[in-house]
Design a protein around this motif. Structure first.
Motif, PDB file in Angstrom:
ATOM      1  N   ALA A 169      20.526  27.333 -34.860  1.00  0.00           N
ATOM      2  CA  ALA A 169      19.832  25.926 -34.398  1.00  0.00           C
ATOM      3  C   ALA A 169      18.840  26.325 -33.139  1.00  0.00           C
ATOM      4  CB  ALA A 169      20.743  25.326 -34.158  1.00  0.00           C
ATOM      5  N   LYS A 170      17.773  25.878 -33.567  1.00  0.00           N
ATOM      6  CA  LYS A 170      17.041  25.677 -31.984  1.00  0.00           C
ATOM      7  C   LYS A 170      17.155  25.127 -30.564  1.00  0.00           C
ATOM      8  CE  LYS A 170      13.544  27.075 -35.403  1.00  0.00           C
ATOM      9  NZ  LYS A 170      11.374  27.186 -35.455  1.00  0.00           N
ATOM     10  N   GLN A 171      17.428  23.752 -31.289  1.00  0.00           N
ATOM     11  CA  GLN A 171      17.777  22.926 -30.262  1.00  0.00           C
ATOM     12  C   GLN A 171      19.470  22.883 -29.574  1.00  0.00           C
ATOM     13  OE1 GLN A 171      16.922  19.143 -30.588  1.00  0.00           O
ATOM     14  NE2 GLN A 171      14.391  19.942 -30.832  1.00  0.00           N
ATOM     15  N   ALA A 172      19.545  22.863 -28.510  1.00  0.00           N
ATOM     16  CA  ALA A 172      21.121  23.094 -27.838  1.00  0.00           C
ATOM     17  C   ALA A 172      22.080  21.649 -28.760  1.00  0.00           C
ATOM     18  CB  ALA A 172      21.100  22.820 -26.310  1.00  0.00           C
ATOM     19  N   LYS A 173      22.050  20.315 -28.490  1.00  0.00           N
ATOM     20  CA  LYS A 173      22.041  19.114 -29.650  1.00  0.00           C
ATOM     21  C   LYS A 173      22.470  19.824 -31.486  1.00  0.00           C
ATOM     22  CE  LYS A 173      18.798  16.721 -30.730  1.00  0.00           C
ATOM     23  NZ  LYS A 173      17.520  15.615 -30.152  1.00  0.00           N
ATOM     24  N   THR A 174      21.678  19.964 -31.731  1.00  0.00           N
ATOM     25  CA  THR A 174      22.139  21.097 -32.758  1.00  0.00           C
ATOM     26  C   THR A 174      23.122  21.762 -32.872  1.00  0.00           C
ATOM     27  OG1 THR A 174      19.944  20.462 -33.548  1.00  0.00           O
ATOM     28  CG2 THR A 174      20.987  21.257 -34.861  1.00  0.00           C
ATOM     29  N   ARG A 175      23.499  22.365 -32.273  1.00  0.00           N
ATOM     30  CA  ARG A 175      23.895  23.757 -31.973  1.00  0.00           C
ATOM     31  C   ARG A 175      25.057  23.351 -31.559  1.00  0.00           C
ATOM     32  NH1 ARG A 175      19.496  26.877 -29.953  1.00  0.00           N
ATOM     33  NH2 ARG A 175      20.488  26.144 -27.108  1.00  0.00           N
ATOM     34  N   THR A 176      25.701  22.230 -30.948  1.00  0.00           N
ATOM     35  CA  THR A 176      26.355  21.877 -30.074  1.00  0.00           C
ATOM     36  C   THR A 176      27.412  21.417 -31.034  1.00  0.00           C
ATOM     37  OG1 THR A 176      25.849  21.116 -28.133  1.00  0.00           O
ATOM     38  CG2 THR A 176      27.281  20.263 -29.049  1.00  0.00           C
ATOM     39  N   ALA A 177      26.399  19.938 -31.810  1.00  0.00           N
ATOM     40  CA  ALA A 177      26.932  19.602 -33.499  1.00  0.00           C
ATOM     41  C   ALA A 177      27.902  20.476 -34.450  1.00  0.00           C
ATOM     42  CB  ALA A 177      26.124  18.555 -33.237  1.00  0.00           C
ATOM     43  N   ARG A 178      26.821  22.011 -34.761  1.00  0.00           N
ATOM     44  CA  ARG A 178      27.019  22.102 -35.460  1.00  0.00           C
ATOM     45  C   ARG A 178      28.535  23.043 -35.261  1.00  0.00           C
ATOM     46  NH1 ARG A 178      22.211  26.410 -37.618  1.00  0.00           N
ATOM     47  NH2 ARG A 178      21.241  24.322 -38.344  1.00  0.00           N
ATOM     48  N   VAL A 179      28.768  23.386 -33.601  1.00  0.00           N
ATOM     49  CA  VAL A 179      29.973  23.785 -33.513  1.00  0.00           C
ATOM     50  C   VAL A 179      30.996  22.690 -33.533  1.00  0.00           C
ATOM     51  CG1 VAL A 179      31.630  24.213 -30.978  1.00  0.00           C
ATOM     52  CG2 VAL A 179      29.164  25.447 -31.349  1.00  0.00           C
ATOM     53  N   GLU A 180      31.073  21.694 -33.190  1.00  0.00           N
ATOM     54  CA  GLU A 180      31.643  20.385 -33.177  1.00  0.00           C
ATOM     55  C   GLU A 180      31.971  20.530 -34.573  1.00  0.00           C
ATOM     56  OE1 GLU A 180      29.930  16.588 -31.716  1.00  0.00           O
ATOM     57  OE2 GLU A 180      30.392  17.806 -29.727  1.00  0.00           O
ATOM     58  N   LYS A 181      31.205  19.793 -35.991  1.00  0.00           N
ATOM     59  CA  LYS A 181      31.122  20.266 -37.309  1.00  0.00           C
ATOM     60  C   LYS A 181      31.819  21.688 -37.987  1.00  0.00           C
ATOM     61  CE  LYS A 181      29.808  19.374 -41.293  1.00  0.00           C
ATOM     62  NZ  LYS A 181      27.800  19.114 -41.997  1.00  0.00           N
ATOM     63  N   ALA A 182      32.308  22.768 -37.046  1.00  0.00           N
ATOM     64  CA  ALA A 182      33.043  23.988 -37.268  1.00  0.00           C
ATOM     65  C   ALA A 182      34.495  23.918 -37.023  1.00  0.00           C
ATOM     66  CB  ALA A 182      31.883  24.863 -37.319  1.00  0.00           C
ATOM     67  N   ALA A 183      34.458  23.416 -35.673  1.00  0.00           N
ATOM     68  CA  ALA A 183      35.798  23.448 -35.472  1.00  0.00           C
ATOM     69  C   ALA A 183      37.165  22.806 -36.038  1.00  0.00           C
ATOM     70  CB  ALA A 183      35.638  22.389 -33.958  1.00  0.00           C
ATOM     71  N   PRO A 184      37.109  21.884 -36.812  1.00  0.00           N
ATOM     72  CA  PRO A 184      38.289  22.006 -38.434  1.00  0.00           C
ATOM     73  C   PRO A 184      38.274  22.678 -38.989  1.00  0.00           C
ATOM     74  CG  PRO A 184      36.674  19.556 -37.783  1.00  0.00           C
ATOM     75  CD  PRO A 184      36.400  21.069 -37.241  1.00  0.00           C
ATOM     76  N   ARG A 185      37.124  23.527 -39.684  1.00  0.00           N
ATOM     77  CA  ARG A 185      37.593  24.696 -40.423  1.00  0.00           C
ATOM     78  C   ARG A 185      37.711  25.681 -39.671  1.00  0.00           C
ATOM     79  NH1 ARG A 185      31.810  25.076 -43.708  1.00  0.00           N
ATOM     80  NH2 ARG A 185      33.957  26.284 -44.976  1.00  0.00           N
ATOM     81  N   ILE A 186      37.585  26.399 -38.116  1.00  0.00           N
ATOM     82  CA  ILE A 186      37.921  27.575 -37.642  1.00  0.00           C
ATOM     83  C   ILE A 186      39.236  27.601 -37.534  1.00  0.00           C
ATOM     84  CG2 ILE A 186      37.991  28.593 -35.460  1.00  0.00           C
ATOM     85  CD1 ILE A 186      35.084  27.726 -35.527  1.00  0.00           C
ATOM     86  N   ARG A 187      39.386  25.937 -36.960  1.00  0.00           N
ATOM     87  CA  ARG A 187      41.225  26.100 -36.550  1.00  0.00           C
ATOM     88  C   ARG A 187      42.242  26.572 -38.413  1.00  0.00           C
ATOM     89  NH1 ARG A 187      39.710  21.562 -33.324  1.00  0.00           N
ATOM     90  NH2 ARG A 187      39.515  22.157 -31.864  1.00  0.00           N
ATOM     91  N   ASP A 188      41.735  25.809 -39.400  1.00  0.00           N
ATOM     92  CA  ASP A 188      41.727  26.209 -41.017  1.00  0.00           C
ATOM     93  C   ASP A 188      41.758  27.786 -41.349  1.00  0.00           C
ATOM     94  OD1 ASP A 188      42.934  23.807 -40.798  1.00  0.00           O
ATOM     95  OD2 ASP A 188      40.981  22.848 -41.852  1.00  0.00           O
ATOM     96  N   GLY A 189      41.330  28.197 -40.410  1.00  0.00           N
ATOM     97  CA  GLY A 189      40.848  30.109 -41.088  1.00  0.00           C
ATOM     98  C   GLY A 189      40.074  30.340 -41.974  1.00  0.00           C
ATOM     99  N   LYS A 190      38.746  29.205 -41.795  1.00  0.00           N
ATOM    100  CA  LYS A 190      37.889  29.077 -42.592  1.00  0.00           C
ATOM    101  C   LYS A 190      36.750  29.875 -42.241  1.00  0.00           C
ATOM    102  CE  LYS A 190      39.748  26.295 -46.347  1.00  0.00           C
ATOM    103  NZ  LYS A 190      39.518  26.378 -47.486  1.00  0.00           N
ATOM    104  N   GLY A 191      36.159  30.149 -42.834  1.00  0.00           N
ATOM    105  CA  GLY A 191      34.548  31.267 -42.239  1.00  0.00           C
ATOM    106  C   GLY A 191      33.567  29.953 -43.258  1.00  0.00           C
ATOM    107  N   PHE A 192      32.427  30.281 -42.444  1.00  0.00           N
ATOM    108  CA  PHE A 192      31.306  29.215 -42.440  1.00  0.00           C
ATOM    109  C   PHE A 192      30.573  28.945 -44.340  1.00  0.00           C
ATOM    110  CE2 PHE A 192      26.914  29.248 -43.540  1.00  0.00           C
ATOM    111  CZ  PHE A 192      26.609  27.101 -43.386  1.00  0.00           C
ATOM    112  N   HIS A 193      30.964  30.332 -45.540  1.00  0.00           N
ATOM    113  CA  HIS A 193      30.723  29.904 -46.749  1.00  0.00           C
ATOM    114  C   HIS A 193      32.094  29.769 -47.792  1.00  0.00           C
ATOM    115  CE1 HIS A 193      26.987  32.093 -45.701  1.00  0.00           C
ATOM    116  NE2 HIS A 193      27.252  32.839 -45.157  1.00  0.00           N
ATOM    117  N   ASP A 194      33.258  29.681 -46.499  1.00  0.00           N
ATOM    118  CA  ASP A 194      34.265  29.569 -47.576  1.00  0.00           C
ATOM    119  C   ASP A 194      33.931  28.208 -47.792  1.00  0.00           C
ATOM    120  OD1 ASP A 194      35.153  31.978 -47.174  1.00  0.00           O
ATOM    121  OD2 ASP A 194      37.314  31.352 -45.629  1.00  0.00           O
ATOM    122  N   ARG A 195      34.790  27.622 -48.937  1.00  0.00           N
ATOM    123  CA  ARG A 195      34.901  26.492 -49.067  1.00  0.00           C
ATOM    124  C   ARG A 195      36.587  25.624 -48.152  1.00  0.00           C
ATOM    125  NH1 ARG A 195      30.603  25.822 -50.898  1.00  0.00           N
ATOM    126  NH2 ARG A 195      29.223  26.544 -52.647  1.00  0.00           N
TER     127      ARG A 195
END
Length: 195
Positions: A169-195
């Protein structure tokens, strides 16, 4: 010789681009002692529980992908990394049945070598990851010990996938949004490509 899974007959019979080419690649793959298993909603060819290869149709080509293709000697020079961030996978691209048939002997040799590598338990040597954590991801990990613990438990490949995704992501706010969206999946042990 391979263990054909009848459930995949419908998968290969669907009217999709590269239908004939994918079916021909399947015949070649199943000439080897591989089992056809469903993973990531597609057929994956395995030996002794290890992923060896998969077949896919892309927009402009059909490919036979090798999960540990970086280990293959590639005397024909036909293997390519699937993307700029690929470390282990390699694929052989095709645009016609004639091209597949002309390279069938080489494909058989690549499959034999990949199976032998799997039998021997070989894995490509991965250099230390050279990707820096995006500032927004580092801040989220510092602020949330549970997230940091889940991050540390991820495989290096899963962590790499998240870093590439967030950094893209080029913009900081987009990177922040991606981190927020990723956090629950990371807590579940999932990678970006995992379903």
């Amino acid at each position: 010789m391979g263990e054909r899974n009848p459930r995949f007959d419908r998968f290969f019979d669907r009217d999709t681009p590269w239908k004939a080419e994918k079916k021909r690649l399947r015949e070649i793959v199943l000439d080897h002692p591989l089992t056809e298993e469903l993973k990531w909603r597609q057929p994956v060819y395995c030996h002794a529980g290890g992923n060896v290869a998969t077949i896919d149709g892309l927009k402009d080509r059909c490919v036979l992908s090798f999960f540990k293709g970086a280990l293959l000697t590639d005397p024909e020079g036909m293997l390519e990394p699937p993307g700029p961030n690929s470390r282990s996978a390699r694929y052989a691209p095709f645009t016609s049945l004639e091209e597949i048939d002309a390279r069938a002997d080489a494909l058989h040799a690549y499959l034999d070598e990949a199976i032998e590598n799997e039998k021997r338990g070989l894995s490509p040597e991965m250099p230390p990851d050279d990707l820096d954590l995006p500032e927004e991801l580092a801040a989220a990990l510092d602020a949330d010990p549970a997230l940091a613990e889940a991050w540390a438990a991820l495989t290096p490949g899963r962590r790499r996938g998240w870093v590439i995704h967030v950094s893209g992501a080029k913009q900081a706010k987009t990177r922040t949004a991606r981190v927020e969206k990723a956090a629950p999946r990371i807590r579940d042990g999932k990678g970006f490509h995992d379903r």
